[in-house]
Design a protein around this motif. Structure first.
Motif, short mmCIF file in Angstrom:
data_model
loop_
_atom_site.label_atom_id
_atom_site.label_comp_id
_atom_site.label_asym_id
_atom_site.label_seq_id
_atom_site.Cartn_x
_atom_site.Cartn_y
_atom_site.Cartn_z
N PRO A 193 -59.29 31.71 7.62
CA PRO A 193 -59.48 32.35 6.31
C PRO A 193 -58.23 33.13 5.88
CG PRO A 193 -60.63 33.58 8.02
CD PRO A 193 -60.13 32.32 8.67
N PRO A 194 -58.08 33.34 4.58
CA PRO A 194 -56.96 34.14 4.08
C PRO A 194 -56.85 35.51 4.74
CG PRO A 194 -58.00 32.98 2.26
CD PRO A 194 -58.85 32.72 3.47
N SER A 195 -57.99 36.11 5.12
CA SER A 195 -57.96 37.46 5.72
C SER A 195 -57.06 37.54 6.95
CB SER A 195 -59.38 37.90 6.09
OG SER A 195 -60.02 36.90 6.87
N LYS A 196 -56.90 36.41 7.65
CA LYS A 196 -56.04 36.36 8.85
C LYS A 196 -54.59 36.75 8.49
CE LYS A 196 -54.53 32.62 12.01
NZ LYS A 196 -54.75 31.20 12.38
N PHE A 197 -54.22 36.57 7.21
CA PHE A 197 -52.82 36.78 6.81
C PHE A 197 -52.65 37.94 5.85
CE2 PHE A 197 -53.30 32.48 8.28
CZ PHE A 197 -52.25 32.37 9.19
N GLU A 198 -53.64 38.85 5.83
CA GLU A 198 -53.59 39.95 4.86
C GLU A 198 -52.32 40.80 5.05
OE1 GLU A 198 -57.11 42.39 4.86
OE2 GLU A 198 -56.39 43.58 3.15
N ALA A 199 -51.99 41.14 6.29
CA ALA A 199 -50.84 42.02 6.54
C ALA A 199 -49.52 41.31 6.18
CB ALA A 199 -50.82 42.45 8.00
N VAL A 200 -49.45 40.01 6.48
CA VAL A 200 -48.22 39.24 6.18
C VAL A 200 -48.00 39.19 4.66
CG1 VAL A 200 -47.03 37.03 6.43
CG2 VAL A 200 -48.60 37.80 8.21
N PHE A 201 -49.07 38.94 3.93
CA PHE A 201 -48.95 38.85 2.47
C PHE A 201 -48.64 40.22 1.86
CE2 PHE A 201 -50.02 34.67 0.49
CZ PHE A 201 -49.98 33.92 1.65
N SER A 202 -49.21 41.25 2.45
CA SER A 202 -48.94 42.60 1.96
C SER A 202 -47.45 42.92 2.11
CB SER A 202 -49.81 43.59 2.75
OG SER A 202 -49.42 44.89 2.47
N ARG A 203 -46.91 42.59 3.27
CA ARG A 203 -45.47 42.81 3.51
C ARG A 203 -44.65 41.95 2.54
NH1 ARG A 203 -41.45 42.84 7.82
NH2 ARG A 203 -39.56 43.30 6.65
#
Ligand code: ADE
Ligand code: ZN
Length: 339
Positions: free
Chosen positions: A179-189
Motif C-alpha cells: 500500500p502507499p502507506s509503506k512509502f509515506e515517509a519517503v514521499f514526505s521527504r
C-alpha cells in the motif's frame, strides 16, 4: 474518407500529452535483441517473434517478471539514449506534443548500473527529442513498491543532485500487498525536497489505496485509479478536486484488469466529470503506443469526437507544464478541432 478513417486522423492529429509511460516498457523486442547482442547477453528466446509470443499475461505480476528480465539488457548510457529516442520518434508520429516519462532507477542500480548512467542517457535523448521533434518533457522517478521503504529513501538521496531534472516521484511495480502507506515517509521527504508526487493506485489494488495515495502521499495525479468506481464517495471526491487519472486502456485489457475493452469504465468516468487521460503504460508489451490506445478505446467504447477532444484537453490540464504552456496547447487543441 470513411468515418473510421476520419476519426482516426482526428485522434492522431489532435495535440496531446502522454503522462503515464514507463520508459523501460517501451523497449521493443528488436532493440532488446540488438542490445543483448551488443553486450553478449543471452536471452531465453530464440527470436523476436518468440519473445513477442511470450507477451501473454494473467495479471500485473506475470508482466512485471518479463519486464524486469527484459530491462537487464540496458547497460550503458547509449542504451538508455537509444531506448528513449525510439520512444520519442514513435510518439511524434501519434501527435504527442509533450511527455512525462517514468523511469525505475532501482531496476538498474540493483544490478550495478550507476544512477547517472540511467538518467544521463534518458536526459540526453529528451533534449535531442525536443530539438528534433519539438516534444517537451518532464521526468518522473518511480520507486519500486515491492522493495522496502529504506531502499526507496536511498534512491531518493541518489536523485537529489538531479532535482532540476526530475519533476516528481512516483510509485510503481506490484501493487497488491504494498500500500502507499509503506512509502509515506519517503514521499514526505521527497515533497519537502521540492518534488511533486504521483502514484500507481487502484490498478489491481483496492480504492483504499487511492485514498492513501491522496491523503498520505499527497499525489497530484493518480496513475490508473480505475478501481475508484467501487467507492462512490471517492469518485465524487476525485470529480470535485479534478484529480487526474492517467488511464491506460490497452494495459488494463492485457493485464486483465478488465476482461474486454467494451467493459472498460473510461467512458463512464469521463461522463462523470473525472479528469481522465489516455496513456500507453508499457507500449512495447501491451500492443501499442498512444494512437493505438486512443483507437482501441474509441472502438471499444464508441467514443465521440467530443470525448476525444476532452481526453486531449485533460492530458494538457493534468500535465506538469507551466500555465502559459498549458494555455498554448489548449488553444492549439481548439484550433485543431475548429479546422
Ligand atoms: N511498472 C511498469 N508498468 C507498470 C504497471 N502497469 N503497474 C505497476 N507497475 C508498473
Ligand atoms: Zn504504469
Amino acid at each position: 474518407m470513411t468515418d473510421k478513417n476520419s476519426i482516426d486522423a482526428f485522434m492522431r492529429g489532435i495535440p496531446k500529452a502522454e503522462l503515464h509511460l514507463h520508459i523501460e516498457g517501451s523497449l521493443e523486442p528488436e532493440l532488446m535483441f540488438a542490445l543483448a547482442h551488443k553486450h553478449g547477453v543471452k536471452l531465453p528466446y530464440a527470436s523476436v517473434e518468440e519473445l513477442r509470443n511470450a507477451y501473454q499475461f494473467d495479471d500485473l505480476q506475470s508482466f512485471l517478471d518479463l519486464y524486469y528480465a527484459g530491462a537487464a539488457v540496458l547497460r550503458d548510457e547509449d542504451d538508455f539514449h537509444a531506448l528513449t529516442m525510439a520512444y520519442l520518434k514513435r510518439v511524434h508520429a501519434d501527435g504527442v506534443v509533450h511527455v512525462e516519462i517514468f523511469f525505475d532507477p532501482q531496476t538498474h542500480t540493483e544490478r550495478g548500473i550507476a544512477f547517472a548512467t540511467v538518467i544521463d542517457g534518458i536526459r540526453r535523448a529528451l533534449a535531442d527529442g525536443e530539438r528534433e521533434f519539438g516534444i517537451t518533457h518532464r521526468l518522473i522517478m518511480c520507486f519500486l513498491r515491492h522493495l522496502d521503504a529504506a531502499d526507496a529513501m536511498r534512491t531518493l538521496e541518489q536523485a537529489l543532485p538531479y532535482k532540476d531534472a526530475i519533476v516528481a516521484v512516483g510509485l510503481d511495480s506490484s501493487e497488491r500487498g504494498h500500500p502507499p502507506s509503506k512509502f509515506e515517509a519517503v514521499f514526505s521527504r521527497a515533497r519537502s525536497e521540492g518534488f511533486l508526487a504521483v502514484a500507481h493506485a487502484g490498478e489491481e489494488g483496492p480504492p483504499a489505496y487511492i485514498i492513501e495515495a491522496l491523503d498520505l502521499l499527497k499525489v497530484a495525479r493518480v496513475d490508473h485509479g480505475v478501481r475508484c468506481e467501487e467507492d462512490p464517495a471517492l469518485v465524487q471526491r476525485l470529480v470535485q478536486d479534478r484529480m487526474p487519472l492517467t488511464v491506460c486502456p490497452l494495459s488494463n485489457v492485457k493485464l486483465r484488469v478488465v476482461e474486454r475493452m467494451q467493459d472498460h469504465n473510461l467512458k463512464r468516468l469521463l461522463d462523470r466529470g473525472l479528469c481522465v487521460t489516455i496513456n500507453s503504460d508499457d507500449p512495447a508489451y501491451f500492443g501499442g503506443y498512444m494512437f493505438a490506445n486512443f483507437q482501441a478505446a474509441q472502438r471499444g467504447l464508441d467514443l465521440s469526437r467530443e470525448d476525444i477532444t476532452q481526453l486531449a484537453a485533460n492530458s494538457i490540464e493534468a500535465s506538469f507544464l507551466r500555465a502559459a504552456e498549458k494555455k498554448h496547447w489548449q488553444e492549439k487543441i481548439r484550433e485543431f478541432v475548429a479546422a
